[in-house]
Design an enzyme around this catalytic site. Sequence first.
Site, PDB file in Angstrom:
ATOM      1  N   HIS A   1       0.824  -1.212   0.000  1.00 30.40           N
ATOM      2  CA  HIS A   1       0.000   0.000   0.000  1.00 30.40           C
ATOM      3  C   HIS A   1       0.858   1.263   0.000  1.00 30.40           C
ATOM      4  CE1 HIS A   1      -3.190  -2.783   0.856  1.00 30.40           C
ATOM      5  NE2 HIS A   1      -2.655  -3.119   2.021  1.00 30.40           N
TER       6      HIS A   1
ATOM      7  N   HIS B   1      -7.116  -4.703  -1.225  1.00 33.61           N
ATOM      8  CA  HIS B   1      -6.445  -5.967  -1.512  1.00 33.61           C
ATOM      9  C   HIS B   1      -7.156  -6.700  -2.651  1.00 33.61           C
ATOM     10  CE1 HIS B   1      -6.150  -5.030   2.833  1.00 33.61           C
ATOM     11  NE2 HIS B   1      -4.879  -5.254   2.620  1.00 33.61           N
TER      12      HIS B   1
END
Lengths: 327, 327
Positions: free
Chosen positions: B56, B215
């Site tokens: 991320h 995700h």
Amino acid sequence: MKKLVNDPADVVDEMLAGFVACEDGVERLPDTDVIVRSDAPVDGKVGVVTGGGSGHEPMHAGYVGEGMLDGAAAGAIFTSPPATEMSELIAAADGGEGVLAIIKNYEGDIMNFDTAAELAGVEYDQVIVDDDVAIADSTERTGRRGVAGTVFVHKVAGAMADRGEPLDEVKRVAEKAIDNVASMGVALTSCITPEKGEPTVDLNDDEIEIGIGIHGEPGVERTEIQPADEITDRLTGDVVDDLNLDDGSEAVAMVNGLGGTPLSELYVVARRLDQVLDDRSIDVHDVWVDEYCTSLDMAGCSVTLLELDDELRGLLEHPVSTPQLND
Amino acid sequence: MKKLVNDPADVVDEMLAGFVACEDGVERLPDTDVIVRSDAPVDGKVGVVTGGGSGHEPMHAGYVGEGMLDGAAAGAIFTSPPATEMSELIAAADGGEGVLAIIKNYEGDIMNFDTAAELAGVEYDQVIVDDDVAIADSTERTGRRGVAGTVFVHKVAGAMADRGEPLDEVKRVAEKAIDNVASMGVALTSCITPEKGEPTVDLNDDEIEIGIGIHGEPGVERTEIQPADEITDRLTGDVVDDLNLDDGSEAVAMVNGLGGTPLSELYVVARRLDQVLDDRSIDVHDVWVDEYCTSLDMAGCSVTLLELDDELRGLLEHPVSTPQLND
């Protein structure tokens, strides 16, 4: 084509509208695609400007602000801005001490800035950045393209102007930076322009292109995908060799994402770059890791090195306040 | 798979090595994937920490620095960090006034932080961020995921700690921010994890997924690609409705790139977002446009709004100095 756009013909207009709506300290000259500092022209300061095709964001407008650029003209995607708008840019940046244009080495940009300077009728000079080592060796620099190393030239020239130095001095340090900067890139995927909607370059699923240009121009070698360390060694080696860096040289480095590559991968490359330079006993002043000069959604990166002396190091460390750089 | 990586199992280790080699003011705890401020622990200041899976970037370590996080634990790609390393993080961040952990609402992260807090044995408290409006309506928030809005929570809590406020006060403003923040994203392409090397989500060439997780978790609607304005209207509308923003509300907004989308497209979205909020008479304090919380190389973006009051506005404006944010 899957892009966050509306009519492809409106991308630049809408992007610039978003840019000035969201970023502080910048504004758009009416009825143009020219971005300037809100306080331009700055009285008694040399104006530093640039311009070129869009699609390389945050270049160019992301570097408009205190300590860097006074303004930037945006063309259509991968297309030079019109001379008339460049002329408005030059006039808007002139605070009575003249204007220096920093131009990447593309024919259209140079031609249009030449015309623009005549139209503007203010004291004007220019420098041409040709940092891409891929397509010509170091004895034949006229053909080299201007790529991410241009950001270091913006930084150095902008700092010199911010110190209140005259036009010839601002030009001198810009040229010193140009003589000391070199870059090389690799594409893992092609960019896709909104107008065309298809890849500019045909690359197979397992192919990469070493030395590609920021508009998808041909590189020097097409090869199978390799580990990041091998790719980094190749890019860094070519750049170090071009600059003839040796034991004890000092440099600032940049790992520049081309638009579609995540930051995590850029740090993997930066780690190896740092090791390679350390192994060669090159003193690394700093490594900049981010997207600085992109090619739309191209996956890949470029490596840039700027060899430093005391003057260039001081100018790099001069305070800056722009949408992209703020230190 | 075309990525700038070496052995996929080494991505996190090599990325963090690059990160600490290139960024100032941060260091890595020995034999861990934990990044802390170089001056941690800061005596007499509440420690503010976070952690979670990698992939991320720049979240989480990019927000470690003065005025924001004291440290962050990085797990494997999309995997919670081990409790032992989180425990080392908590201990390293404790300057005698206790530690607040800001946790995104994923089971593994919460469970491991619980264990870590027991192991660390210092004064500790935590907050759970669940800003993603996509997968549960506003009456059933327990199931919501934590996404890009977490960055605003980091900023607000970090500023409060930097002011020297006690742990319960730092927690209070973090919870206020959590109550006032909402996000929603859209994916144009799937992320590809280095280990798997294939898309996590099957999206056709003309499909996008509204409300996708960071995700690649399922969103709320799969549809054909739409103009950027329609997509922005949808994301912004859902976020505004969730927060019940009305005439005269004040908010800070974020247009967050998910990793593979160029900045030019994010500004196209930001332009429309700004228009939509203006049309609804919502006072836009600022719009942050960049990559803040990505999903590897996923193309797409998320929109986040944080409703402001005087206290939150002041904390957002508090000085910060981290690799990613520097104001």
